[in-house]
Enzyme design. Structure first.
Site, PDB file in Angstrom:
ATOM      1  CE  LYS A  44      27.223 -49.006  83.370  1.00 53.28           C
ATOM      2  NZ  LYS A  44      25.801 -48.653  83.336  1.00 53.28           N
ATOM      3  N   GLY A  45      32.063 -46.812  87.787  1.00 51.61           N
ATOM      4  CA  GLY A  45      32.237 -45.675  88.693  1.00 51.61           C
ATOM      5  C   GLY A  45      33.501 -44.855  88.516  1.00 51.61           C
ATOM      6  CD  GLU A 100      36.646 -49.144  92.607  1.00 52.55           C
ATOM      7  OE1 GLU A 100      36.216 -48.424  91.683  1.00 52.55           O
ATOM      8  OE2 GLU A 100      36.206 -50.289  92.825  1.00 52.55           O
ATOM      9  CG  ASP A 101      34.056 -45.392  91.931  1.00 57.42           C
ATOM     10  OD1 ASP A 101      34.568 -46.513  91.820  1.00 57.42           O
ATOM     11  OD2 ASP A 101      32.831 -45.227  91.996  1.00 57.42           O
ATOM     12  CG  ASP A 104      30.828 -49.319 101.310  1.00 62.84           C
ATOM     13  OD1 ASP A 104      31.127 -49.148 102.489  1.00 62.84           O
ATOM     14  OD2 ASP A 104      29.639 -49.340 100.917  1.00 62.84           O
ATOM     15  CE  LYS A 132      30.245 -45.471 101.704  1.00 62.23           C
ATOM     16  NZ  LYS A 132      28.803 -45.222 101.519  1.00 62.23           N
ATOM     17  CG  PHE A 153      24.100 -44.070  99.004  1.00 61.27           C
ATOM     18  CD1 PHE A 153      24.545 -45.383  98.928  1.00 61.27           C
ATOM     19  CD2 PHE A 153      23.709 -43.426  97.838  1.00 61.27           C
ATOM     20  CE1 PHE A 153      24.601 -46.051  97.705  1.00 61.27           C
ATOM     21  CE2 PHE A 153      23.760 -44.085  96.605  1.00 61.27           C
ATOM     22  CZ  PHE A 153      24.210 -45.399  96.549  1.00 61.27           C
ATOM     23  CG  ASP A 160      25.314 -45.884  90.175  1.00 61.24           C
ATOM     24  OD1 ASP A 160      26.279 -46.308  90.826  1.00 61.24           O
ATOM     25  OD2 ASP A 160      24.356 -46.615  89.844  1.00 61.24           O
ATOM     26  NE  ARG A 166      26.983 -44.966  86.500  1.00 58.40           N
ATOM     27  CZ  ARG A 166      27.447 -45.904  87.341  1.00 58.40           C
ATOM     28  NH1 ARG A 166      28.469 -45.648  88.098  1.00 58.40           N
ATOM     29  NH2 ARG A 166      26.878 -47.083  87.398  1.00 58.40           N
TER      30      ARG A 166
HETATM   31  C1  PRP Z   1      30.872 -49.594  93.356  1.00 60.58           C
HETATM   32  C2  PRP Z   1      32.201 -48.881  93.302  1.00 60.58           C
HETATM   33  C3  PRP Z   1      33.187 -49.964  93.691  1.00 60.58           C
HETATM   34  C4  PRP Z   1      32.395 -50.853  94.619  1.00 60.58           C
HETATM   35  C5  PRP Z   1      32.838 -50.625  96.045  1.00 60.58           C
HETATM   36  O1  PRP Z   1      30.677 -50.260  92.167  1.00 60.58           O
HETATM   37  O2  PRP Z   1      32.461 -48.345  92.031  1.00 60.58           O
HETATM   38  O3  PRP Z   1      33.643 -50.690  92.571  1.00 60.58           O
HETATM   39  O4  PRP Z   1      31.018 -50.498  94.458  1.00 60.58           O
HETATM   40  O5  PRP Z   1      32.098 -51.372  96.972  1.00 60.58           O
HETATM   41  P1  PRP Z   1      32.671 -52.493  97.925  1.00 60.58           P
HETATM   42  O6  PRP Z   1      33.967 -51.991  98.509  1.00 60.58           O
HETATM   43  O7  PRP Z   1      31.591 -52.633  98.976  1.00 60.58           O
HETATM   44  O8  PRP Z   1      32.840 -53.756  97.147  1.00 60.58           O
HETATM   45  P2  PRP Z   1      29.259 -50.828  91.671  1.00 60.58           P
HETATM   46  O9  PRP Z   1      29.239 -52.315  91.864  1.00 60.58           O
HETATM   47  O10 PRP Z   1      28.159 -50.040  92.325  1.00 60.58           O
HETATM   48  O11 PRP Z   1      29.296 -50.579  90.128  1.00 60.58           O
HETATM   49  P3  PRP Z   1      29.553 -49.220  89.286  1.00 60.58           P
HETATM   50  O12 PRP Z   1      31.036 -48.908  89.428  1.00 60.58           O
HETATM   51  O13 PRP Z   1      29.167 -49.591  87.897  1.00 60.58           O
HETATM   52  O14 PRP Z   1      28.695 -48.124  89.873  1.00 60.58           O
END
Ligand code: PRP
Length: 180
Positions: A44-45, A100-101, A104, A132, A153, A160, A166
């Protein structure tokens, strides 16, 4: 889960975000002139970033979303990525730009790029608002990048904690309120 008190400290203000979205849109427009890209947002991000970015892009384009899941109700990645809701648009032969938001560990985006590559798009690029790099577990090549962030964080602007925050217009660092 019961609401807890948090201190929210603005890390990137809405004005800085706006300027960066405009800058990214200019870079993208230059590269996609004469093309009709398909922008794929990761739910969703990315929904807020996607909405702002696409409104700065006066290009003919199509938009689709894919929902991936890796974190669940936790602040650390489980490392397991699943497609929860797939694409509606065929991408074979298309110029695909993934939105992508945050990157990490890089596990989510690496999974998605491999998944999309197998469907044979004409081109595949990546636009990321926040990076990050300190937790990276796999290398990721980002074509359009907004901000590189420290190991904190963050919430807001689509990001979120347990589905909250969000809707914050700024990107904020979230700290426990010791006094509560
Ligand atoms: C978050 C974010 C990325 C992912 C990045 O999504 O939106 O898609 O984590 O992390 P990574 O590089 O360690 O894989 P999340 O799974 O929290 O779902 P969301 O987008 O619904 O918040």
């Amino acid at each position: 889960m019961p609401d807890k008190d948090y201190q929210l400290k603005v890390l990137i203000s809405r004005e800085e975000i706006k300027n960066t979205v405009v800058r990214l849109a200019k870079e993208i427009k230059k590269d996609y002139r004469g093309k009709q890209p398909l922008l794929i947002g990761i739910l969703k991000g990315s929904f807020v970033f996607m909405a702002d970015l696409t409104r700065q892009l006066d290009l003919p384009m199509e938009i689709d979303f894919i929902k991936l899941s890796s974190y669940g109700a936790a602040t650390k990645s489980s490392g397991k990525v699943k497609v929860v809701q797939g694409l509606k648009t065929p991408i074979k032969g298309r110029d695909v730009l993934v939105i992508e938001d945050i990157v990490d560990t890089g596990l989510t985006i690496s999974f998605l790029l491999n998944y999309l590559r197998r469907k044979k798009p004409a081109s595949l690029k990546l636009c990321v608002l926040t990076d990050k790099p300190s937790h990276r577990k796999t290398s990721v090549s980002i074509d359009y990048l907004g901000f590189t962030l420290p190991d904190k964080f963050i919430v807001g602007y689509g990001l979120d904690l347990n589905e909250k925050f969000r809707n914050l217009p700024d990107i904020c660092v979230l700290e426990d309120d010791e006094s509560s």
